[in-house]
Design a protein around this motif. Structure first.
Motif: not given
Lengths: 489, 415, 250
Positions: A153-158, A204-216
């Motif tokens: 959330g801090k990175a704006g990633v939902i 993932i908001p504009p210009g953001v490189r997601c800080p970690m791998e996401l996994s389901t």
């Protein structure tokens, strides 16, 4: 190197019937009544406290579905599915809403522990678990927990269950849901649209490189229950995300239905990397049980210079019907498909991809490695299409099949359609077996037949394994060896 | 799925079945009626929707009368080869050359019993039901026929007719022959022809087919069987085809049989040419090579569907298939579907497909050597297509195809 | 060290080895020469345990133990090594991965501990340097895209690393130019000594200039027809195999 040795060790230590995720979890569940009708659809929508527009959307899909016929063009053969004999919603009791880890039923936590899925952020942060991956754990029809939400959330990633996103980010969901795979797309996608339960939502908001791998991590537990997850990933302009998906199910004698829809949207300059290790229960050595896996996965390279890459390692399921595709709409966009599909026992795989070149200067690449053993049938089916206006479309396809034993089949069905004089498509395919000479060479150097086979197969699939994130690659390599067990005479 | 609307052409075709049709002809017709004209929902006809294309069929062609023979005679200018002539699908011995001096060659009128019974396709069923008056060309076992035999298929006085030719070429064990087939249907009518080729053990056949000015809607079926160690080299040159479907059903039935199947399609205007192959390796240790090339200009539409099938017992199969397309216009299209269907493990099979445009660097190179742009294009196109002729053994057949190709490229550049 | 007694072998129904007897002593370098089709390569494959060879009679003993019933891997673990005339390509498997898998499989079969990775790397690098094998070659897939000379050097590298008791060199000189042949021969000669025997199979005497044998056997029509010292090879070079092929036919 170490991985090869591990592969070899794993081959040795496991029993013939090697599916190790076949246990069931004893937990009480809340189910919709058996069968499918408008009330079932309303029941699911109500349980998820959905807004009216979504309830209507589901009902429209359901009505549409009723007029459709199950597709029969794939090279898979299975008895008619009785859609009225299934449960369409099952949730472990007490998981009505998303929870923090502390509130999750300990029985569920033990399940994920057994599956090797790290859910405890504390442990990960403390270094007990080495990989830092945010996980959304979906158990039957609901998401039980999603980790690292705050940090993301801090990175704006939902990153949250889609049922939660419907309530928390309605405008995003409404804008993009069904925009890549329309409600009317195909029989199984339409069914999913009517009854989809849970799955992940990523923005993932504009210009953001997601800080970690996401996994389901998907787990089917309940008997006679279909799983209909729905995943929606949006990478806004200039962003990047790598997403991993894993699946297992208990051993059960009857077949279980899994009809998922995954939609990816990449806007300008965005990149989505989607990796799957599919290890649903494949059925026993007699061909009893196993998952029917009918999946619609599609990515839309909507913006210029966007990129979507699918990597899949398919070892499980009794039936696989799956064609992760890319719509290359944006100019200079790129699609990739890397696949390892292994079939053994009585498994039937019909899988491949579609690369639809619509924009100018679009490019795509397909690398598919199919391995058939036992009495299985393994089909690659793929389409490469260049629209009249798709100036300078480029595709390269390489599609290799390996046969182990003389009871199985390997089939290749490419569709290459060029409607543009500047298109350049190249396609090559081979089918062969592991040569006796190669095996003998390895054995002369001291490897036994099964080790030698595992080594040669790992070499065969190497181009694709390299596309997986590191930890996944090691896991996949082990899985390949296990999947082929007992196939060497 | 909604039921298809009735197609008037199917009703027309039903009137073609004569009252005195044999039971087997009726059986084939029933099979055709049941399937109907294939449409795009039939996987193997997906790219050639015959049902949509054929809304009405012209009247059935009758056995040639004097008027038809006169027209045919005019078209039969002096030729270099000994000829077997058909008019509107009927064998015309009075127009054909005298083969009595050629040892080991016999040509007779075909009967129903001459053809293999089962079929795999609706149009082959239709042909079996309606065809009459074809020929059987027999090459005796052990005969080495050095002279080239030419089969000429012509339309009669009325070109807007429905034609159903059905012929058989049969080579006995160890026989060798060279055959060229020249087809000219005059751009009109509907054609549904079938050619059966049966090679005995160790037989060798060089076969070239020149297809130009095909009927408005034309389906050509080839039904090929190769016995042990038999060797067929076959090349087709297709051009000026308003709507052509050329389908090969090949069975490599005896151990060690060898097949080389090739073709070049030079298409322009709104030509549509569909080559569909079903090559079955029914015996072990057979080899097949399939190579098809398309040069597509204007609004032309090329289709290639190739399928290699290897059943479980056909170990040591060696099969390779290639399709290459050269697109010269943005309105032209190529659809290729090279398939492998493999149930045996000890095989080496492969296929490839490539769609490209003319190589700009090669063009430039030729131009710097003083070749005008248009000429340079022709040279490159010619080289691209003529390559497939090389697999023929017979120089005479290669020459015929080369001459046709340069004529085609000279007369009208496809672009 | 190696004892072959009265070996009869058929391949696809055809008799290839016809009562062959051969003994190679500990530490000995023995050469087998013979015309094409005499059964030399078959002999090397049968000793290494390739399938599809029908052994009708006879025995093959390595250090006193009959190896005929053993798998190729078991024979390898007992110290048998074959330099292939045509080394196989294994796409996608890095050479280093392959070497380590082979070495550790053999050590494991002998009940030895796996070699630590660092120690393994050190050994490979040292052996590679001697044979003029670059780091890049070690990273590439096994034999894929290697020249004939590179493939043979890689065979010798494997031999150096696996330290066999008994190595068969099957037409090692085929496809090699003189410089590559020298490099390979030097690599092999460095491995000569107590506790290791070599069986050098060749059509031409040339190879034996670089790897001088202790004894020379002449093979024809599936058996050893003559044995002698190194001078026998020179005599053959002068007269050719005609005496043997015709003599055998008589």
């Amino acid at each position: 190197m170490a991985a090869v040795q591990q592969t070899v060790d794993t081959v040795k230590t496991l029993d013939v019937d090697a599916y190790k995720y076949g246990f069931t979890t004893e937990i009480e569940s809340d189910k919709a009544p058996k069968g499918l009708n408008e009330d079932t659809v309303r029941f699911i929508s109500a349980r998820k406290r959905e807004p009216d527009w979504l309830t209507q959307w589901r009902l429209d899909a359901y009505r549409r579905w009723e007029t459709m016929a199950e597709p029969r063009w794939a090279r898979v053969d299975y008895p008619k599915i009785n859609y009225q004999d299934l449960y369409y919603y099952s949730a472990p009791k007490g998981t009505a809403g998303p929870k923090t880890l502390a509130e999750v039923d300990p029985e569920l936590l033990r399940t994920y522990e057994k599956l090797g899925i790290p859910l405890s952020e504390q442990e990960i942060l403390a270094g007990v678990q080495e990989r830092r991956v945010a996980v959304d754990a979906v158990f039957d029809s609901v998401s039980v927990v999603t980790t690292f939400k705050e940090e993301l959330g801090k990175a704006g990633v939902i990153f949250c269950p889609i049922s939660e996103a419907v309530r928390a980010y309605p405008e995003l969901v409404r804008k993009y849901l069904g925009s890549v795979v329309p409600v009317t797309d195909n029989y199984f996608a339409t069914l999913n649209s009517a009854v989809f339960s849970d799955g992940s939502f990523v923005y993932i908001p504009p210009g953001v490189r997601c800080p970690m791998e996401l996994s389901t991590y998907f787990r089917i537990n309940e008997q006679n229950t279909g799983q209909f997850e729905r995943t929606l990933i949006i990478a806004d302009a200039g962003s990047y995300v790598s997403y991993l998906e894993g699946c297992t199910a208990p051993k059960r004698d009857e077949n279980q239905l899994h009809a998922a829809v995954v939609e990816l949207i990449a806007l300008e300059d965005a990149e989505i990397k989607y990796s799957t290790v599919q290890n649903w229960y494949p059925g026993d050595s007699e061909g009893r049980g196993g998952i029917y896996n009918f999946v619609t996965k599609r990515g839309d390279c909507r913006g210029a210079r966007s990129k979507i890459s699918w990597t899949q390692v398919e070892t499980g399921s009794a039936i696989t019907w799956k064609y992760p595709s890319c719509i290359l709409r944006g100019d200079h966009s790129r699609g990739e498909f890397y696949s390892i599909a292994i079939s053994n026992g009585h498994q039937q795989v019909d899988s491949g991809t579609k690369m639809l070149h619509l924009g100018k200067n679009t490019s795509s690449r397909i690398i598919s490695k199919g391995i058939s053993a036992g009495q299985s049938q393994n089909t690659y089916r793929g389409q490469v299409f260049a629209h009249r206006k798709a100036q300078n479309a480029r595709n390269f396809t390489n599609c290799d099949s390996l046969l182990i034993g003389d009871q199985c089949g390997a089939h290749t069905v490419p569709y290459i359609e060029a409607k543009n004089s500047t298109a350049q498509f190249e396609h090559e395919a081979t089918t062969s077996k592991i040569s006796d000479d190669q095996l003998f060479y390895c054995m002369q150097r001291g490897l036994e037949a099964e080790e030698a086979t595992a080594l040669i197969v790992n070499g065969f699939v190497r181009d694709v394994l390299q596309q997986l994130p590191m930890e996944f690659a090691v896991e996949a390599q082990k899985l390949i060896a296990i999947s082929l067990e007992g196939s060497v005479g | 799925m909604t039921a298809l609307a009735p197609n008037p052409a199917e009703e027309d075709l039903a009137t073609f079945l004569p009252a005195d049709a044999s039971p087997s002809a009726r059986l084939f017709f029933d099979q055709f009626r049941k399937a109907g004209l294939p449409n795009r929902r039939v996987e193997s006809w997906h790219y050639s929707d015959l049902r949509a294309r054929l809304r009405a069929v012209p009247p059935l062609a009758r056995a040639p009368d004097e008027a038809a023979r006169a027209v045919a005679r005019q078209k039969l200018a002096a030729g270099a080869f000994l000829r077997v002539v058909t008019v509107d699908g009927f064998y015309a011995p009075e127009l054909s050359d005298d083969f009595s001096a050629v040892a080991g060659v016999e040509i007779i009128r075909a009967g129903e019993a001459d053809f293999a019974g089962e079929t795999a396709d609706a149009l082959l069923d239709l042909n079996a039901a309606l065809a009459r008056g074809g020929f059987v060309l027999d090459i005796a076992a052990g005969a080495r026929v050095e002279t080239v035999i030419e089969i000429v298929a012509l339309a009669g006085a009325e070109t807007d007719r429905s034609r159903f030719g059905r012929n058989l070429i049969r080579l006995g064990a160890g026989a060798h022959a060279k055959i060229v087939e020249t087809r000219d249907e005059g751009f009109a009518g509907f054609g549904d022809s079938a050619l059966f080729i049966a090679l005995g053990e160790d037989a060798q056949l060089d076969y070239a087919c020149r297809c130009r000015e095909t009927a408005s809607v034309e389906v050509q079926s080839l039904n090929v069987t190769l016995a042990a160690r038999a060797n067929l080299r076959s090349v087709a040159l297709l051009a000026q085809t308003p709507f052509l479907r050329r389908q090969y059903f090949v069975s490599l039935a005896g151990e060690g049989a060898e097949l080389q199947l090739a073709g070049a399609a030079i298409l322009g205007r709104t030509d549509h040419a569909d080559v569909t192959l079903a090559v079955r390796h029914d015996a072990p240790a057979c080899t097949s090579r399939e190579t098809f090339k398309y040069v597509l200009g204007d609004h032309a539409n090329g289709v290639f569907q190739g399928k290699i099938v290897v059943p479980p017992h056909a170990q040591k199969t060696d099969g390779k298939m290639m399709c290459r397309g050269l697109l010269l216009s943005d309105e032209a299209a190529l659809s290729a579907k090279p398939e492998l269907e493999i149930f045996a493990d000890d095989v080496a099979c492969g296929h490839g497909a490539a769609v490209t445009k003319l190589d700009a660097q090669q063009l430039f190179y030729l131009e710097t050597r003083g070749v005008p742009h248009i000429e340079a294009e022709k040279i490159l196109i010619d080289a691209f297509a003529a390559d497939v002729f090389e697999m023929l053994d017979s120089e005479a057949l290669r020459d015929v195809l080369r001459a046709d190709l340069s004529e085609l490229l000279g007369e009208e550049k496809p672009a | 060290m190696l004892e072959i007694e009265n070996l009869h072998v058929r391949v696809a129904g055809k008799k290839i080895l016809d009562g062959l007897n051969l003994t190679v002593e500990d530490g000995q370098v023995a050469a087998i020469m013979g015309p094409n089709g005499s059964g030399k390569s078959t002999l090397s494959y049968v000793v290494a345990g390739r399938a599809d060879y029908e052994v009708e009679q006879g025995s093959i003993k390595l250090d006193g133990a009959d190896i005929l019933e053993m798998s190729p891997a078991e024979r390898a673990a007992r110290g048998l090594f074959l330099v292939f005339q045509y080394p196989l390509e294994i796409p996608g498997v890095a050479t280093m991965t392959f070497l380590k898998a082979a070495l550790n499989a053999q050590r494991k079969a002998r009940g030895e501990a796996e070699l630590p990775t660092l120690e393994f790397m050190k050994q490979v690098r040292a052996a590679a340097a001697k044979l003029n094998i670059s780091q890049d070659m070690l990273k590439r897939p096994v034999n894929v895209g290697f020249s004939g000379g590179e493939k043979k050097r890689m065979e010798v590298l494997q031999m150096a690393l696996l330290e066999p008791r008994f190595a068969i060199l099957d037409e090692m000189d085929s496809g090699l130019d003189i410089d590559a042949l020298k490099t390979c021969a030097e690599g092999v000669n460095a491995l000569r000594g107590e506790g290791r025997s070599l069986l050098v199979i060749t059509h031409y005497q040339r190879l034996l200039n670089f790897i001088p044998p202790d004894v020379v056997h002449v093979m024809s029509r599936g058996k050893i027809v003559r044995s002698g010292g190194p001078d026998l090879a020179l005599a053959l070079e002068a007269t050719g195999y005609a005496d043997y092929t015709e003599g055998a036919a008589a």
